[in-house]
Design an enzyme around this catalytic site. Structure first.
Site, PDB file in Angstrom:
ATOM      1  N   GLU A 171      -1.023  -8.950   5.307  1.00 46.81           N
ATOM      2  CA  GLU A 171      -0.855  -8.759   7.041  1.00 46.81           C
ATOM      3  C   GLU A 171      -1.841  -8.643   7.235  1.00 46.81           C
ATOM      4  OE1 GLU A 171      -0.501  -6.077   5.011  1.00 46.81           O
ATOM      5  OE2 GLU A 171      -0.994  -4.267   5.774  1.00 46.81           O
ATOM      6  N   CYS A 185       1.391  -1.329  -0.189  1.00 43.22           N
ATOM      7  CA  CYS A 185      -0.094  -0.057  -0.074  1.00 43.22           C
ATOM      8  C   CYS A 185       1.054   0.954   0.216  1.00 43.22           C
ATOM      9  CB  CYS A 185      -0.965  -0.242   0.863  1.00 43.22           C
ATOM     10  SG  CYS A 185      -2.447   1.312   1.065  1.00 43.22           S
ATOM     11  N   HIS A 221      -3.403  -5.553   0.981  1.00 39.70           N
ATOM     12  CA  HIS A 221      -2.858  -5.715   2.202  1.00 39.70           C
ATOM     13  C   HIS A 221      -2.779  -7.481   2.305  1.00 39.70           C
ATOM     14  CE1 HIS A 221      -2.628  -1.786   3.652  1.00 39.70           C
ATOM     15  NE2 HIS A 221      -3.846  -1.423   2.441  1.00 39.70           N
TER      16      HIS A 221
END
Lengths: 233, 83
Positions: A205, A86, A203
């Site tokens: 994560e 990002c 993302h």
């Protein structure tokens, strides 16, 4: 393996990345403040998401002049693994480790959603635990993820197989309908020519544990680990 | 002391989502003659420099490095001496 997560003023996904690397991937991991300049202790570097320097001027434009970024550039040139997620992707574009630039989303809206991504290349340090053509679900959260580059650069990205992830539909359709932000060629993630630097808007994560609703992101970090264990730094 | 005005604009051919939205809005307001709207940045910089030529060189340098992104943007510098 030891992962370093770079923290800029305004980073806000640093804690998520540290949690995943430490508690899910079970790897030694630590924060690196942007004023630092030594990355020699790390096997891989993560540039997390957020709003470094409040996105002033352009996303990533000011962060790229942080002292740590010269070290990141050297680290990448020496073949070290770098993943920018990002805002991390935006910084990698601004610093020139990846080609192109980000424009405001086509809708002008900040989009927070879970999208389908098509794995375009599985033969990379970041996607070797995935399969080519596989469709994975990963969350996005950005206002400026509308990837742009000139025609020549797009041709090079295609020729060198640098497009790793594209936005797609449930059946893998890479159409405008399934392009959340207006990105050129539905690009969601690209790597550099050497393949050791990846930038992606989604993302991973945020989807590395079943409790969070998905584990497709886990496979991206697992790919990095797998690569490091096999090839070494 | 010099004052510079730097206009940063999207390169021709680069889609401007903001400009497009504003254009649509102007059409809604019945300004049907509006053909295109492009939005850019206007940056003012005050700087000390030994002469105009040096100032201009420095400003171009700053623009290349930070103020504009050459992948998507062009810039133009206007320079004036101020007291």
């Amino acid at each position: 393996m030891k992962f370093g997560i770079i923290v800029f003023p305004g980073s806000n996904c640093d804690a998520d990345c540290l949690h995943v690397m430490k508690n899910v991937m079970k790897q030694e991991s630590e924060y690196i403040w942007h004023q630092e300049s030594d990355l020699s202790a790390y096997d891989a570097i993560i540039l997390p998401g957020g709003f470094s320097y409040g996105d002033y001027l352009r996303t990533g434009a000011i962060a790229r002049f942080s002292p740590i970024m010269s070290a990141v550039v050297d680290y990448a040139r020496q073949g070290g693994l770098v993943i920018g997620i990002c805002n991390g992707f935006q910084i990698l574009l601004e610093v020139g480790l990846l080609p192109g630039a980000m424009l405001r989303n086509r809708s002008l809206k900040f989009i927070c959603d879970t999208v389908n991504l098509k794995v375009r290349q599985a033969n990379t340090p970041f996607s070797n635990k995935l399969e080519e053509g596989q469709i994975i679900q990963v969350p996005i959260a950005h206002g400026e993820g509308n990837y742009y580059c000139d025609e020549k650069t797009l041709q090079e990205l295609n020729d060198n197989k640098q497009i790793i992830f594209t936005y797609c539909g449930p059946e893998g359709e890479e159409s405008l309908e399934y392009n959340p932000n207006g990105s050129l060629a539905n690009i969601a993630g690209i790597c550099n020519e050497k393949g050791n630097v990846l930038g992606m808007m989604p993302h991973p994560e945020r989807c590395s544990e079943a409790v969070l609703g998905g584990t497709d992101g886990y496979k991206i970090f697992a790919s990095m680990l797998n690569y490091l264990e096999e090839v070494g730094r | 002391m010099f004052k510079a005005i730097i206009y940063v604009t999207l390169k021709e051919g680069v889609l401007d989502p903001q400009g497009e939205a504003v254009k649509k809005s102007l059409h809604v307001l019945n300004y049907e003659g509006v053909d295109e709207v492009r939005i850019g940045k206007f940056i003012e910089v005050w700087l000390k420099s030994q002469d105009e030529e040096t100032a201009r060189r420095e400003l171009e340098d700053m623009s290349d490095k930070l103020l504009a992104n050459p992948v998507i943007e062009d810039y133009r510098v206007e320079l004036m001496e101020v007291v």
